[in-house]
Design an enzyme around this catalytic site. Structure first.
Site, short mmCIF file in Angstrom:
data_model
loop_
_atom_site.label_atom_id
_atom_site.label_comp_id
_atom_site.label_asym_id
_atom_site.label_seq_id
_atom_site.Cartn_x
_atom_site.Cartn_y
_atom_site.Cartn_z
N PHE A 176 -0.46 54.78 43.69
CA PHE A 176 -1.64 55.66 43.69
C PHE A 176 -2.75 55.17 42.77
CE2 PHE A 176 2.27 58.28 44.13
CZ PHE A 176 2.18 58.53 45.48
N ILE A 223 2.02 49.63 48.83
CA ILE A 223 2.50 50.70 47.95
C ILE A 223 3.08 51.86 48.74
CG2 ILE A 223 1.03 50.08 46.03
CD1 ILE A 223 -0.94 52.24 46.88
N GLY A 224 3.18 51.68 50.06
CA GLY A 224 3.85 52.70 50.85
C GLY A 224 3.13 53.20 52.08
N ILE A 242 -7.01 54.64 64.88
CA ILE A 242 -5.71 54.75 64.21
C ILE A 242 -4.82 53.62 64.72
CG2 ILE A 242 -3.68 56.19 63.85
CD1 ILE A 242 -6.34 57.16 62.53
N PRO A 291 0.06 55.20 64.41
CA PRO A 291 0.04 56.68 64.33
C PRO A 291 1.11 57.26 63.42
CG PRO A 291 -0.10 55.94 66.62
CD PRO A 291 0.17 54.73 65.79
N GLN A 338 0.87 59.07 55.89
CA GLN A 338 -0.09 58.90 54.80
C GLN A 338 -0.91 60.17 54.59
OE1 GLN A 338 -2.68 55.55 55.29
NE2 GLN A 338 -3.01 55.33 53.11
N GLU A 350 -7.43 57.56 50.68
CA GLU A 350 -8.15 58.42 49.74
C GLU A 350 -8.54 59.75 50.40
OE1 GLU A 350 -8.27 56.50 46.95
OE2 GLU A 350 -8.09 54.54 47.92
#
Lengths: 712, 326
Positions: free
Chosen positions: A239, A465-466, A603, A606, A612, A679
């Site tokens: 994050f 980071i994921g 996208i 999906p 996310q 974000e």
């Protein structure tokens, strides 16, 4: 013939999902090295002053201890610029670990024990005793503009007339508090440092940018970049906390040098509060005014964020007020307050998430003053061109996002008057809040290798980071090459691989995805040339390689932004809708339903995009209702630096979350049409919750988090 | 963590021998003790693991329902006798900690857990409970979670248990063994107020151990409720919690039991409110009056003043649930 081209609509599952849930995915702390030693940091227990004495004798004599480093005996970091060589009055810059006897914040590392086991290092660390010359400290956060110093040169900003909101017929002015929030990713920050030669270093490190970390370490230790190898294949959340090299990473590298063994250092959860940044406590004031029919006249947005005494960290909480709505007059004043704390850093939606809480709360307050639906108010002031610079948007479908979200949450059930709906003994409320974040694209390079067995390898240095970087990249490559995603291997998290930016600012898919797209485009063209018939069909890669007697064919392609990236204003947009239940007498809040809509271009993946957005919404629930890093200002010390007391949402707090996408490609940002997502999944969510709580209760909470005690 | 010895005796007599020595500490589930040892808050020389003892039974007895001290919180919360006779206890257990912790934590350990006061946990901070004479960090500090009843100038910590709040309401008794034999005390007299000795959480003497609990039979099972108000829906300590049990006859309250958590150094039994409710009708007004009575003597500090409002609201709401008004 090749198999049918898989499209993004096929919903490829996370390519590394199985490795992650089975434990096969290895994180930085898991790359144990032969003969490895373990390091534990000792932090100061005072907030400001100097170390008078530091006694490491007991620690050094404890079983298994190999070294105890302090400022008295630590090797120097060659790249540290001496404090005295800096400009007078200037801040000393990023913390120089074990540099001198100064204590700049509570938890400042004063020593590091290196031992043959983690347990022994931890025990010996408890034996290090320091005495201090204490000085008066100040950790009290801002409560107005008065103590702040101008950030970014200190200039206020005005578009149109200064403080024009005051002249509007309908107006209000309110203050909003966002407390310090700790990133607290599940994975603790960890590094294993191994010197392969006196001038050659390998680290396994939790980082959002393998090459940025390589460059920073090379600079600090005066090594050649090519002599520093950074590995970070899997990162368990960050994050923003892993966007820079922190003192503990430098300390571990020093430790490895001293004991001449690989050294592992894993921060503890309390260390996470003082060692790797945080979202800064920010005081904000918004003045907003409109005509009686809801046309915005002006917004004044003031903000003061806290920073440390030794380093400025500035972000953009006031940016949202410049750009989210078509308002002719905007004034912003942004300042920093230097406190005896560790330095904040970027955290998901940096600046904008804080700013959107204030602005989108203020918009909601204005909607009640105007007796106007909050969506109508936003549509009335919908920006069709960027009000900050009059550029055309590369794409903007926020109005569609409003409509999609309103329908799914059941916005028609919202009562215009607050505190009037009660069901089964619970007050019911609906709220919404939106956000924007710049859509970026940076330079990136990707290598694509087609092998004789028909497998494709894609390589880039990017770390993940994921959000599902690997999945998105595999889909881009599969679509471009017309091959099955199962035949694609995505290699990343290695500083020796082709150039990639840090994973930050929601720009990975845009930058690295474009590089993968371009590399695959070039590779496919090469095959088509080899076919020699000018055909544009999907080549039979295996057949061509065999015919030409080639073991493989590879390309290395650089991809970069073009003139369109300057010509247009590029933004991602989001809106969050929230339904809450609030108990009228105990103040207990239950988030009942969440609908998030993202306008982030095309996208690509999906499933991971949905994850996310869900993660962002959960982060927003945490920001709205729970998260607050608390310092006892008498001591300057955290009093909730653990997961029992620093609350993040647990499963029981998370309702049904729907993630919807406008899913229209941006024609200008990059060849794949994708804008950023990470974000905006968070930005505006806290305001949506706060606005729903107001709609339920008639109580406006302007200081986060909204805990039950604030509602009774 | 300081190095320590670890033994697991096979008999109660051997355990009592072992804990007679200073520096010894019983360990069962260890869900709290191990944390405290890692933080350096408690540094026993010797851990006496009692898991070999046959203390994990739940059975009916002449004294009501007997619960062995080593019964796991998770097992107890799902036991059919408990669900049938004392659903209040099951509700309180399920409101506590997380499933993972309840799978390790024992009944005796739950009673023996220490406060979660941040100043107690941080060895760099003053705390009379951890280090007598160093002062109370919470008194003038961040005391949002702290006591509004029964505090002393030495300590304003609260006991963190949910289970114990229900047991206090249900008139449980505790069986304690020592070298001189066994003794039984009311559950409400097991924990103590801080007074001049906040380092002592309860009346268990040195060298004694908890064998188990007995809950007398009652007529509360149809009308009881445990309400826990907290900052998130699971895995959070109570801001305020209330165990409410009513025996209702002909639409009138025959007798009531009430206890609160999150407000005092021990589970806080509300005797005055109980007395008031006896013989009263099941009305919101009566519940509110009982709640107000319960608040006499409450004292707030800088950050916990909200509990003065939250506690009576929680009492009234718990009574509404217990009385079937919700």
């Amino acid at each position: 013939m090749n198999k049918p081209i898989p499209t993004s609509a096929d919903g490829l599952s996370r390519v590394d999902g199985r490795a992650k849930v089975t434990g096969a995915a290895k994180y930085s702390a898991e790359y144990n090295q032969p003969n490895m030693a373990y390091a534990v940091l000792v932090g100061s227990t005072i907030t400001k002053g100097t170390i008078a004495t530091i006694d490491t004798k007991l620690a050094a004599k404890a079983p298994g201890v190999l070294a105890v480093l302090t400022y008295l005996n630590s090797p120097k970091v060659p790249g540290h610029i001496p404090t005295k060589a800096q400009k007078p009055g200037a801040k000393s810059g990023p913390l120089k670990v074990f540099y001198d006897n100064k204590i700049l914040y509570n938890g400042h590392p004063i020593a590091m024990v290196v031992a043959d086991t983690f347990e022994r290092a931890q025990y010996a660390a408890s034996l290090v005793k320091a005495t201090y010359n204490k000085q008066a400290h100040d950790t009290k956060p801002p409560k107005d503009l008065s103590r702040g110093v101008g950030a970014w040169g200190g200039k206020d900003f005005t578009r149109g007339t200064v403080d024009a909101w005051k002249t509007a017929p309908i107006k209000l002015e309110q203050e909003y508090i966002h407390p310090s929030e700790i990133h607290n990713p599940m994975e603790l920050h960890a590094i294993i440092a191994r010197w392969d030669a006196p001038d050659k270093l390998t680290v396994w490190d939790k980082t959002q940018g393998t090459q940025a970390t390589r460059d920073d370490i090379a600079k600090a230790f005066k090594l050649k970049k090519e002599d520093v190898q950074v590995n970070s294949q899997f990162v368990g959340g960050a994050f923003g906390s892993a966007l820079q090299v922190w003192p503990h990473e430098v300390a571990a590298i020093l430790g490895a040098k001293v004991v001449k063994r690989p050294v592992k250092l894993v921060l503890s959860r309390p260390d996470m509060f003082t060692s790797v940044g945080y979202r800064p406590y920010t005081w904000q004031k918004i003045g907003i005014g409109a005509t009686a029919d809801g046309k915005l006249v002006g917004i004044t947005h003031e903000a003061v964020g806290q920073t440390s005494t030794f380093e400025d960290f500035a972000e953009g909480p006031i940016n949202t007020s410049k750009g989210l709505y078509a308002v002719p007059n905007v004034t912003t004043r942004y300042k920093l307050l230097s406190l005896d704390v560790n330095t904040p850093t970027w955290m998901r939606g940096p600046g904008e998430a804080t700013g959107a809480f204030a602005l989108e709360s203020a918009l909601d307050e204005l909607s009640y003053a105007l007796k106007m639906d909050p969506i109508d108010l936003r549509l009335k002031n919908y920006a069709k061109v960027d009000p900050d610079n009059n550029k055309q948007y590369s794409s903007k479908y926020l109005d569609e996002a409003y409509a999609m979200g309103a329908e799914r949450i059941g916005w028609e059930n919202r009562k215009a008057e607050a505190g009037t709906t009660i069901q089964n003994g619970w007050l019911v409320g609906y709220g919404m809040g939106g956000g924007m974040f710049g859509a970026y694209r940076d330079v990136a390079v990707a290598r694509a290798i087609m092998k004789a067995d028909g497998t494709l390898t894609i390589q880039t240095a990017v770390s993940d980071i994921g959000p599902g970087t690997g999945t998105a990249m595999v889909l881009i490559a599969a679509n471009k090459m017309g091959i099955d995603p199962g035949k694609i291997k995505f290699e990343m998290g290695d500083s020796a691989l082709p150039l990639a930016p840090m994973q930050g600012g929601s720009a990975t898919t845009s930058a690295v995805g474009s590089a993968v797209h371009d590399a695959c485009t070039v590779l496919k063209e090469k095959f088509q040339q080899l076919m020699g018939n000018g055909g544009t069909d999907n080549p039979d890669y295996v057949k061509i390689l065999k015919e030409k007697n080639l073991p493989s064919l590879e390309v290395l392609t650089k991809s970069q932004p073009g003139p369109d990236n300057e010509k247009y204003s590029m933004q991602s947009w989001s809106v969050h809708f929230v339904k809450v239940l609030v108990h009228p007498t105990t103040g207990v809040i239950k988030v009942d339903k969440v609908v998030c809509v993202a306008d982030s271009g095309k996208i690509i993946s999906p499933k991971t995009a949905r994850s996310q957005v869900v993660g962002g919404a959960i982060g927003g629930i945490g920001m709205a209702l729970m998260e607050e890093a608390i310092i006892d200002h008498r001591y300057g010390r955290f009093v909730n630096n653990n997961f029992a007391d620093y609350h993040v949402p647990v499963n029981a707090d998370i309702p049904q979350i729907e993630a919807l996408f406008v899913n229209k490609p941006d024609p200008y940002i990059n060849p794949i049409g994708a804008k950023g997502m990470g974000e905006i999944a968070l930005i505006g969510m806290a305001a949506a919750v706060a606005n729903a709580v107001y709609n339920a209760t008639g109580k406006r909470v302007r200081d986060l988090p909204i805990t039950p005690d604030k509602l009774i | 963590m300081k190095q320590f010895q670890y033994v697991h005796p096979a008999s109660q007599a051997a355990v009592l021998d072992a804990i007679a020595k200073p520096g010894s500490k019983i360990i069962a589930g260890g869900t709290n003790l191990v944390d405290l040892m890692k933080k350096g808050v408690m540094s026993p020389d010797k851990l006496i693991d009692i898991n070999n003892l046959p203390l994990n039974t739940i059975n009916t007895s002449p004294n009501g329902l007997h619960i062995g001290a080593l019964t796991l919180n998770s097992v107890l919360s799902e036991n059919s006798l408990v669900l049938d006779k004392h659903p209040l206890l099951a509700m309180a257990l399920k409101a506590g900690a997380s499933p993972q912790l309840r799978n390790m934590a024992t009944v005796g350990g739950n009673m023996m857990q220490r406060t979660r006061c941040a100043y107690f946990y941080d060895t760099a901070m003053p705390c009379n409970k951890r280090a007598p004479g160093t002062g109370c960090g919470a008194m003038g500090g961040y005391n949002r979670m702290h006591a509004i009843f029964g505090a002393s100038p030495q300590c304003i910590a609260v006991h963190p248990s949910d289970m114990c709040v229900a047991l206090a309401a249900l008139d449980a008794t505790v069986t304690i063994a020592g070298k001189k034999g066994e003794r039984r005390i009311p559950f409400t007299e097991f924990h103590r107020l801080p007074g001049e000795h906040p380092e002592m959480d309860n009346h268990l003497a040195a060298g004694e151990m908890i064998l188990g609990l007995d809950i007398p039979d009652n007529n509360f099972s149809k009308n009881s409720y445990y309400l826990k108000v907290r900052d998130r829906q699971s895995y959070a300590f109570a801001l305020v919690s209330v165990a409410a049990a009513l025996e209702i006859q002909g639409g009138v309250i025959k007798q009531a039991r009430l206890a609160m958590g999150g407000v005092a150094h021990k589970p806080w039994r509300l005797f005055d409110a109980e007395k008031f409710l006896a013989g009263k009708a099941l009305t919101e007004e009566n519940f509110n009056k009982a709640a107000q009575l319960a608040m006499l003597g409450a004292k707030a500090r800088e950050y916990n003043a909200f509990k003065i409002k939250l506690a009576p609201a929680t009492i009234a709401e718990a009574l509404k649930h217990a009385g079937g008004l919700v």
